[in-house]
Write a protein that holds these residues in place. Structure first.
Motif, mmCIF file in Angstrom:
data_model
loop_
_atom_site.group_PDB
_atom_site.id
_atom_site.type_symbol
_atom_site.label_atom_id
_atom_site.label_comp_id
_atom_site.label_asym_id
_atom_site.label_seq_id
_atom_site.Cartn_x
_atom_site.Cartn_y
_atom_site.Cartn_z
ATOM 1 N N ARG A 1 0.838 -1.209 0.000
ATOM 2 C CA ARG A 1 0.000 0.000 0.000
ATOM 3 C C ARG A 1 0.873 1.259 0.000
ATOM 4 N NH1 ARG A 1 -4.083 -0.116 4.487
ATOM 5 N NH2 ARG A 1 -5.160 -1.423 2.984
ATOM 6 N N THR A 2 1.881 1.296 0.853
ATOM 7 C CA THR A 2 2.775 2.452 0.894
ATOM 8 C C THR A 2 3.551 2.575 -0.409
ATOM 9 O OG1 THR A 2 2.991 2.205 3.288
ATOM 10 C CG2 THR A 2 4.621 3.572 2.192
ATOM 11 N N ALA A 3 3.986 1.455 -0.966
ATOM 12 C CA ALA A 3 4.721 1.480 -2.236
ATOM 13 C C ALA A 3 3.865 2.088 -3.341
ATOM 14 C CB ALA A 3 5.170 0.073 -2.599
ATOM 15 N N ARG A 4 2.578 1.782 -3.353
ATOM 16 C CA ARG A 4 1.671 2.361 -4.360
ATOM 17 C C ARG A 4 1.631 3.887 -4.245
ATOM 18 N NH1 ARG A 4 -1.585 -2.152 -3.303
ATOM 19 N NH2 ARG A 4 -2.902 -0.970 -1.894
ATOM 20 N N GLU A 5 1.726 4.409 -3.022
ATOM 21 C CA GLU A 5 1.737 5.863 -2.823
ATOM 22 C C GLU A 5 2.964 6.512 -3.448
ATOM 23 O OE1 GLU A 5 1.365 6.512 1.379
ATOM 24 O OE2 GLU A 5 -0.586 5.523 1.469
ATOM 25 N N PHE A 6 4.027 5.729 -3.636
ATOM 26 C CA PHE A 6 5.256 6.222 -4.246
ATOM 27 C C PHE A 6 5.340 5.851 -5.726
ATOM 28 C CE2 PHE A 6 6.381 6.549 0.185
ATOM 29 C CZ PHE A 6 7.173 7.680 0.235
ATOM 30 N N GLY A 7 4.245 5.344 -6.290
ATOM 31 C CA GLY A 7 4.200 5.050 -7.711
ATOM 32 C C GLY A 7 4.619 3.653 -8.103
ATOM 33 N N LEU A 8 4.761 2.751 -7.146
ATOM 34 C CA LEU A 8 5.147 1.365 -7.432
ATOM 35 C C LEU A 8 3.888 0.506 -7.371
ATOM 36 C CD1 LEU A 8 8.252 1.501 -5.174
ATOM 37 C CD2 LEU A 8 8.320 1.168 -7.636
ATOM 38 N N GLY A 9 3.324 0.204 -8.524
ATOM 39 C CA GLY A 9 2.051 -0.485 -8.558
ATOM 40 C C GLY A 9 2.116 -1.996 -8.462
ATOM 41 N N ARG A 10 3.136 -2.607 -9.031
ATOM 42 C CA ARG A 10 3.196 -4.062 -9.072
ATOM 43 C C ARG A 10 3.977 -4.604 -7.875
ATOM 44 N NH1 ARG A 10 5.703 -6.271 -13.869
ATOM 45 N NH2 ARG A 10 4.569 -8.140 -13.289
ATOM 46 N N PRO A 11 3.424 -5.564 -7.147
ATOM 47 C CA PRO A 11 4.145 -6.154 -6.012
ATOM 48 C C PRO A 11 5.482 -6.757 -6.423
ATOM 49 C CG PRO A 11 1.853 -6.844 -5.973
ATOM 50 C CD PRO A 11 2.069 -6.109 -7.267
ATOM 51 N N GLU A 12 5.546 -7.348 -7.631
ATOM 52 C CA GLU A 12 6.799 -7.944 -8.092
ATOM 53 C C GLU A 12 7.900 -6.891 -8.214
ATOM 54 O OE1 GLU A 12 3.891 -8.130 -9.888
ATOM 55 O OE2 GLU A 12 3.286 -10.147 -9.270
ATOM 56 N N THR A 13 7.533 -5.698 -8.642
ATOM 57 C CA THR A 13 8.503 -4.608 -8.755
ATOM 58 C C THR A 13 9.046 -4.248 -7.380
ATOM 59 O OG1 THR A 13 7.334 -3.735 -10.686
ATOM 60 C CG2 THR A 13 8.839 -2.234 -9.558
ATOM 61 N N LEU A 14 8.176 -4.170 -6.395
ATOM 62 C CA LEU A 14 8.599 -3.864 -5.030
ATOM 63 C C LEU A 14 9.545 -4.936 -4.506
ATOM 64 C CD1 LEU A 14 8.493 -2.379 -2.312
ATOM 65 C CD2 LEU A 14 6.378 -3.650 -1.829
ATOM 66 N N TYR A 15 9.150 -6.199 -4.625
ATOM 67 C CA TYR A 15 9.960 -7.281 -4.066
ATOM 68 C C TYR A 15 11.304 -7.416 -4.774
ATOM 69 C CZ TYR A 15 5.437 -8.383 -2.038
ATOM 70 O OH TYR A 15 4.240 -8.295 -1.382
ATOM 71 N N CYS A 16 11.322 -7.274 -6.093
ATOM 72 C CA CYS A 16 12.588 -7.346 -6.836
ATOM 73 C C CYS A 16 13.500 -6.176 -6.464
ATOM 74 C CB CYS A 16 12.332 -7.366 -8.335
ATOM 75 S SG CYS A 16 11.619 -8.904 -8.938
ATOM 76 N N SER A 17 12.913 -5.004 -6.302
ATOM 77 C CA SER A 17 13.700 -3.824 -5.938
ATOM 78 C C SER A 17 14.282 -3.955 -4.539
ATOM 79 C CB SER A 17 12.846 -2.562 -6.033
ATOM 80 O OG SER A 17 12.439 -2.345 -7.362
ATOM 81 N N LEU A 18 13.498 -4.447 -3.586
ATOM 82 C CA LEU A 18 14.014 -4.666 -2.237
ATOM 83 C C LEU A 18 15.164 -5.672 -2.266
ATOM 84 C CD1 LEU A 18 10.672 -4.736 -0.235
ATOM 85 C CD2 LEU A 18 12.505 -3.050 0.032
ATOM 86 N N ALA A 19 15.006 -6.752 -3.019
ATOM 87 C CA ALA A 19 16.065 -7.761 -3.124
ATOM 88 C C ALA A 19 17.323 -7.166 -3.742
ATOM 89 C CB ALA A 19 15.580 -8.952 -3.942
ATOM 90 N N GLU A 20 17.160 -6.320 -4.742
ATOM 91 C CA GLU A 20 18.299 -5.662 -5.392
ATOM 92 C C GLU A 20 19.031 -4.748 -4.408
ATOM 93 O OE1 GLU A 20 20.775 -4.745 -8.666
ATOM 94 O OE2 GLU A 20 19.065 -6.113 -8.713
ATOM 95 N N LEU A 21 18.282 -3.985 -3.617
ATOM 96 C CA LEU A 21 18.901 -3.085 -2.637
ATOM 97 C C LEU A 21 19.650 -3.862 -1.559
ATOM 98 C CD1 LEU A 21 15.983 -0.527 -2.307
ATOM 99 C CD2 LEU A 21 18.222 -0.093 -3.340
ATOM 100 N N VAL A 22 19.093 -4.983 -1.120
ATOM 101 C CA VAL A 22 19.771 -5.829 -0.129
ATOM 102 C C VAL A 22 21.039 -6.413 -0.739
ATOM 103 C CG1 VAL A 22 19.606 -7.976 1.199
ATOM 104 C CG2 VAL A 22 17.705 -6.351 1.228
#
Length: 88
Positions: free
Chosen positions: A45-66
């Protein structure tokens, strides 16, 4: 206000990030209040507020940052009981 250290912005790890991962990093930084490092969450929900609509995009991005060492997961997320992952 979201503060990112200049050393992070100048690092190769940050300069070569895909755009969605940069957005996730800014979204995490925006939630930091000066005392909660290690307790920062980023829900879908918070990610959508920042323009990240797809859950896969969020999870892949978090994994990349880690993987690049720009963030650290301090607690994994769980489904039962439902708890969000936490980051520093």
């Amino acid at each position: 206000f979201a503060m990112l250290p200049v050393d992070v912005l100048r690092s190769a790890a940050h300069r070569t990030l895909p755009h969605p991962a940069r957005t996730v990093l800014v979204a995490l930084a925006a939630q930091f209040n000066g005392r909660d490092n290690g307790s920062i969450t980023l829900t879908r929900r918070t990610a959508r507020e920042f323009g990240l609509g797809r859950p896969e995009t969020l999870y892949c991005s978090l994994a990349e940052l880690v993987a690049r060492g720009l963030i650290v997961r301090t607690r994994p997320g769980t489904r039962i009981p439902p708890k969000s992952a936490m980051y520093a």
